[in-house]
Design an enzyme around this catalytic site. Structure first.
Site, PDB file in Angstrom:
ATOM      1  N   ARG A 110       0.843  -1.195   0.000  1.00 40.55           N
ATOM      2  CA  ARG A 110       0.000   0.000   0.000  1.00 40.55           C
ATOM      3  C   ARG A 110       0.877   1.244   0.000  1.00 40.55           C
ATOM      4  O   ARG A 110       2.080   1.166   0.241  1.00 40.55           O
ATOM      5  CB  ARG A 110      -0.965   0.005   1.185  1.00 40.55           C
ATOM      6  N   GLU A 162      -2.817   8.235   7.183  1.00 39.91           N
ATOM      7  CA  GLU A 162      -1.469   8.236   7.756  1.00 39.91           C
ATOM      8  C   GLU A 162      -0.449   8.663   6.706  1.00 39.91           C
ATOM      9  O   GLU A 162       0.450   7.891   6.329  1.00 39.91           O
ATOM     10  CB  GLU A 162      -1.113   6.861   8.314  1.00 39.91           C
ATOM     11  N   GLU A 178      -7.245   5.901  15.501  1.00 40.95           N
ATOM     12  CA  GLU A 178      -7.049   4.441  15.413  1.00 40.95           C
ATOM     13  C   GLU A 178      -6.289   3.966  16.639  1.00 40.95           C
ATOM     14  O   GLU A 178      -5.368   4.633  17.111  1.00 40.95           O
ATOM     15  CB  GLU A 178      -6.162   4.062  14.216  1.00 40.95           C
ATOM     16  N   GLU A 234      -3.752  -7.901   6.866  1.00 38.38           N
ATOM     17  CA  GLU A 234      -4.073  -7.605   8.261  1.00 38.38           C
ATOM     18  C   GLU A 234      -5.088  -8.579   8.850  1.00 38.38           C
ATOM     19  O   GLU A 234      -5.805  -8.240   9.779  1.00 38.38           O
ATOM     20  CB  GLU A 234      -4.519  -6.142   8.371  1.00 38.38           C
ATOM     21  N   LYS A 235      -5.113  -9.824   8.307  1.00 38.77           N
ATOM     22  CA  LYS A 235      -6.132 -10.753   8.806  1.00 38.77           C
ATOM     23  C   LYS A 235      -5.880 -11.177  10.251  1.00 38.77           C
ATOM     24  O   LYS A 235      -6.800 -11.614  10.924  1.00 38.77           O
ATOM     25  CB  LYS A 235      -6.295 -11.959   7.884  1.00 38.77           C
ATOM     26  N   PHE A 236      -4.641 -11.024  10.729  1.00 37.33           N
ATOM     27  CA  PHE A 236      -4.394 -11.363  12.132  1.00 37.33           C
ATOM     28  C   PHE A 236      -4.328 -10.117  13.019  1.00 37.33           C
ATOM     29  O   PHE A 236      -3.809 -10.159  14.132  1.00 37.33           O
ATOM     30  CB  PHE A 236      -3.139 -12.232  12.273  1.00 37.33           C
TER      31      PHE A 236
HETATM   32  C1  GAL Z   1      -2.400   1.948  10.634  1.00 39.02           C
HETATM   33  C2  GAL Z   1      -3.211   2.110   9.369  1.00 39.02           C
HETATM   34  C3  GAL Z   1      -4.374   1.152   9.294  1.00 39.02           C
HETATM   35  C4  GAL Z   1      -3.960  -0.221   9.750  1.00 39.02           C
HETATM   36  C5  GAL Z   1      -3.371  -0.146  11.123  1.00 39.02           C
HETATM   37  C6  GAL Z   1      -2.969  -1.492  11.671  1.00 39.02           C
HETATM   38  O1  GAL Z   1      -1.083   2.303  10.405  1.00 39.02           O
HETATM   39  O2  GAL Z   1      -3.676   3.415   9.220  1.00 39.02           O
HETATM   40  O3  GAL Z   1      -4.854   1.127   7.976  1.00 39.02           O
HETATM   41  O4  GAL Z   1      -3.023  -0.732   8.862  1.00 39.02           O
HETATM   42  O5  GAL Z   1      -2.241   0.662  11.098  1.00 39.02           O
HETATM   43  O6  GAL Z   1      -2.365  -1.403  12.950  1.00 39.02           O
END
Ligand code: GAL
Length: 676
Positions: free
Chosen positions: A122, A161, A318, A366-368
Site C-alpha cells: 500500500r 497516515e 485508530e 491484516e487478517k491477524f
Molecule cells: C495503521 C493504518 C491502518 C492499519 C493499522 C494497523 O497504520 O492506518 O490502515 O493498517 O495501522 O495497525
C-alpha cells in the site's frame, strides 16, 4: 464536543459531535450486503457512532481510469445514515489502484538505494509525483462533489497516515521538487553551500541541478542535506494534504483532518508544522511492545497529541482492540487493557476513541490484526468489552470539550530528533526519543501531568520546563527558554542540548552552546561511554552512556563523577539565572536517580502532582471546563488503590465521599465536588 484544533488555524471548521465519539475504520468492501446489515446492527449494539469509510476505496470507486462507480459507497453511507451512525469519510487516495501504477510506473516511490518500491502493498506513490497528484485530486473532487453536503458526513479523512510508508522518496521527481524547495529556502547556491558546509569533503555545488536526494553513499552523508531532506519531505506531504483539503473545502463545510502517527516508531513528519492545518487534530496510536513500558509511551503520545492540538480536544482515530499484526511478537490485550488504554487517551484530552478496524479481515495483510468484531464473533470476551466500552464512553459524555491543565512541560522537536540522531554522532547508543521518554517517565511516575510543547511554544504558564537532548535549536528557540528561566521559570536541560544551530552548525566556545549562559557551565569535550559501562556519582547514583568534561562558570555542582573517565568532574549542576533556576544533567542517569532528581526539581518549582507516585501503574489526570473538573484514575496495577476525592463517579455511577477505591485494572472518573 465542539472543538477547534490548533489555535493557529483561526479559520478552522469545528468538528461537532455530541459527547465522546466511539468509532472505527470500516472496510465493508471485503464482505457482501448481508454482512453490512449485521454490521450496523452490531455497531448500534456497541454504541459506535463515527465510522471511517473509503480509506482505501480508490480501486473500487475508480475501477478504470476516469470511470467512477459510487454504488457501493452510496449504499454504505445510506445504511450508516439510516442507523444514526455518522461518517468520517476518507478521500480514498491512500493507495493507488493497480491500473494507475501500470499506466504510470513513474509514480512509484524509490528508496535510498535507488530501487523502486513496487505495488502489491500500500501507499506506493511518490509525494512529489505530479501524475499521482493529478489522479488523486481528480478522485477527491468526485468524492467531495458527491458527498460534500450529505448529512451523514461528520468529518473528512484525507488519505491515510500520510507518510506512513512513503514519507521519504528518493526518485528523480522528488529531486526536482527538492531543488525547488531549496531554492526557495536559500535563494542562491552559495547560501546553500554555506548552510550545508559543503566546503568539507569536496561537496561544493556549482548549480542546483547537481543536487540530489540523499541516496545511499559509501560514507556517511552530508548532515545538512539529510536534515533539509527531512524538512522538505515533511513539507511536501503537508503541501499534498493542503491540496486535498482545498478541494474538499470547495465542496463542503465539514471539518477536515488526517490521522497523525504520534507513536514511538514514526518520525518523518514535523507535526508542529502540520497541526495548524487540521480542523481537529487526530492521532493513531498502537502500543509498542518493543518498549519497556508501552502504557507510559501511550501517555506520552497522547500528551504530545494534545500539545499539537494546542490543548484543545482531539480524536484518537485508530488503536487496536487487541493484537496488531506488524510487530515481531504481537501481544493481545488482557481483559480491561483496551478500556484502560482508551480512557487514558480520554484522560489526556481525546474526545473520540476509534479503532482499526470494525470486523477482522479474513484475507489480506491484516487478517491477524484484532478488530471490534473478532473472527470468533460476538460471543467473546473481546466483544463484550467493546460493548461495555461504548456504554462507558456514553457515561463520560459530559467530559467532552474539557481540557487538561499541566504545570510542567517537556520540549519536543522533530528537527532536533532528525539532526541529533544523525549518522555521524558521538554515540549511537544515545537516541533522542529514549531520552525524551526517560524524562517523561520520571515525571509520569511522580504523578505529574506534562504538556509536550514545541521549542517555540509560550512557556510562561509552566512551573517547570524540561528540555531533554535538545541538540538543535534556533537562536530564537534558545532565547525562548532563556527568557522563561530569567523570568523565574525552572528548567532542566540534559546533555547534548543546544549544540548546533538550525543548519546543524556547531555553536563554538564550548558546549552546550545555546544554553551555556542559562546553565552557567562550559563543556569542553564529550566522553560517551560504551554500553554496559556504569558510572557512580558522589551522590551514590548510577549513570551510563554519556559523560562530559564540564566546568562550572556560575553554576553550583550538585554531583560529581566518582569514577569512569572523568572522576571529580561535575555531572549534575544547578544555576540561578535571572529570577529562575536551570539544572543540567550531563549523563544518562539510572531511572530511579533521574526520578529522584526530578522530584527535587519539581518540588523546588512547586509543581503540583495530580496523582501519587507509582511505577507508572497509577495514572491520575484532571480535565476541567468552565464549571467542572473530572479526575481520571487509571489503575494499571495488580492492587486496588484508594485516593482522596469527593464527587460523583461516572464509570460505575456512584457518589464518592472523601475516598474513591479503584480496583486493580479498573478506571474511575470522578466529577469532583467544587471543594475537593
Ligand atoms: C495503521 C493504518 C491502518 C492499519 C493499522 C494497523 O497504520 O492506518 O490502515 O493498517 O495501522 O495497525
Amino acid at each position: 464536543m465542539n472543538s477547534r484544533a490548533a489555535t493557529s488555524n483561526e479559520t478552522a471548521t469545528p468538528f461537532v459531535h455530541e459527547g465522546i465519539a466511539y468509532g472505527c475504520d470500516y472496510n465493508p468492501e471485503q464482505w457482501g450486503p448481508e454482512t453490512w446489515t449485521d454490521d450496523v446492527r452490531l455497531m448500534r449494539e456497541a454504541g459506535v457512532d463515527l465510522v471511517a469509510i473509503n480509506i482505501f476505496g480508490w480501486s473500487h470507486l475508480e475501477p478504470r481510469a476516469g470511470e467512477y462507480d459510487f454504488a457501493t459507497l452510496d449504499t454504505i453511507i445510506e445504511l450508516l445514515h439510516a442507523n444514526g451512525i455518522r461518517v468520517n469519510l476518507g478521500t480514498g487516495t491512500s493507495s493507488p489502484p493497480p491500473w494507475l501504477t501500470t499506466l504510470h510506473p513513474e509514480i512509484l516511490p524509490v528508496s535510498d538505494d535507488g530501487t523502486t518500491r513496487f505495488p502489491g502493498g500500500r501507499q506506493a506513490w511518490c509525494p512529489s509525483s505530479a501524475v499521482f497528484r493529478q489522479h488523486a485530486l481528480a478522485l477527491v473532487e468526485k468524492v467531495a462533489e458527491r458527498y460534500g453536503h450529505h448529512p451523514a458526513i461528520a468529518l473528512w479523512h484525507v488519505s491515510n497516515e500520510l507518510g506512513c510508508h512513503n514519507a521519504l522518496c528518493y526518485c528523480d521527481d522528488t529531486a526536482a521538487a527538492f531543488r525547488l524547495w531549496l531554492q526557495a529556502r536559500y535563494g542562491t547556491i552559495d547560501a546553500l553551500n554555506v548552510a550545508w558546509g559543503t566546503s568539507f569533503w569536496s561537496q561544493r555545488y556549482g548549480q542546483w541541478a547537481e543536487i540530489l536526494t540523499p541516496r545511499l553513499t559509501l560514507s556517511s552523508r552530508n548532515p545538512g542535506q539529510v536534515l533539509d531532506f527531512h524538512r522538505f519531505s515533511s513539507a511536501e506531504l503537508l503541501d499534498y494534504y493542503r491540496r486535498e483539503a482545498a478541494v474538499l473545502r470547495r465542496h463542503s463545510n465539514v471539518a477536515v483532518t488526517t490521522n497523525f502517527m504520534v507513536t514511538a516508531h514514526i518520525r518523518n513528519l514535523d507535526y508542529w508544522s502540520w497541526a495548524g492545518d487540521m480542523d481537529i487534530v487526530a492521532n493513531d496510536h498502537y502500543l509498542d511492545h518493543r518498549l519497556a513500558d508501552p502504557a507510559i509511551e501511550l501517555a506520552f503520545a497522547a500528551d504530545l497529541t494534545r500539545g499539537l492540538a494546542q490543548g484543545e480536544p482531539w480524536l484518537l482515530m485508530e488503536q487496536s482492540t487487541g493484537a496488531v499484526n506488524w510487530q515481531t511478537h504481537n501481544l493481545a490485550k488482557v481483559p480491561g487493557e483496551m478500556t484502560r488504554n482508551s480512557l487514558a487517551h480520554v484522560a489526556r484530552g481525546a474526545d473520540g476513541i476509534c479503532f482499526f478496524q470494525w470486523r477482522a479481515s479474513l484475507q489480506g495483510s491484516e487478517k491477524f490484526h484484532s478488530a471490534l468484531v473478532p473472527h470468533a464473533g460476538t460471543d467473546t470476551v473481546l466483544w463484550r468489552e467493546v460493548v461495555a466500552l461504548g456504554a462507558t464512553l456514553d457515561r463520560l459524555a459530559e467530559v467532552a470539550g474539557s481540557r487538561v491543565v499541566a504545570d510542567a512541560a517537556i520540549i519536543f522537536s522533530w528537527e532536533a530528533w532528525w539532526a541529533g540522531d544523525g549518522e555521524s554522532r558521538p554515540s549511537h547508543a544515545v537516541r533522542y526519543l529514549d531520552q525524551v521518554h526517560a524524562a517523561y517517565t520520571a515525571l509520569h511516575q511522580l504523578g505529574v501531568t506534562v504538556d509536550i510543547v514545541s521549542p517555540d511554544a509560550d512557556l510562561s504558564a509552566y512551573r517547570l520546563v524540561v528540555a531533554p537532548c535538545l541538540y538543535l535549536v534556533s537562536d530564537e528557540q534558545a532565547r525562548n527558554l532563556d527568557s522563561y528561566v530569567k523570568a523565574g521559570g525552572h528548567a532542566l536541560i540534559t546533555f547534548f542540548s543546544g549544540i548546533v544551530d538550525e543548519d546543524d552548525r556547531v555553536r563554538t566556545g564550548g558546549y552546550p552552546g545555546a544554553f551555556r549562559e542559562i546553565l552557567g557551565i562550559t563543556v569542553e569535550e564529550f566522553f560517551p561511554l560504551l554500553p554496559g559501562h556504569v558510572l557512580t556519582l558522589d551522590s551514590g547514583d548510577a549513570a551510563s552512556l554519556w559523560s562530559e568534561r564540564l566546568r562550572v562558570d556560575t553554576a553550583e555542582v550538585v554531583a560529581n563523577y566518582l569514577d569512569g573517565p572523568l572522576p571529580g568532574i561535575p555531572a549534575i549542576t544547578r544555576n540561578g539565572h535571572g529570577s529562575g533556576t536551570a539544572w543540567y544533567v550531563a549523563t544518562v542517569l539510572e531511572a530511579g536517580a533521574l526520578r529522584n532528581l526530578m522530584r527535587t526539581i519539581a518540588e523546588e518549582a512547586r509543581v503540583t502532582a495530580v496523582g501519587p507516585e507509582s511505577a507508572g501503574t497509577i495514572e491520575v489526570v484532571r480535565r476541567v471546563n468552565s464549571t467542572r473538573s473530572y479526575l481520571f484514575i487509571i489503575n494499571h496495577g495488580h492492587d486496588d488503590v484508594e485516593l482522596p476525592v469527593s464527587g460523583h463517579e461516572l464509570v460505575v455511577g456512584e457518589p464518592i465521599a472523601r475516598i474513591v477505591r479503584v480496583p486493580a485494572g479498573a478506571v474511575r472518573v470522578i466529577r469532583e465536588d467544587p471543594a475537593s
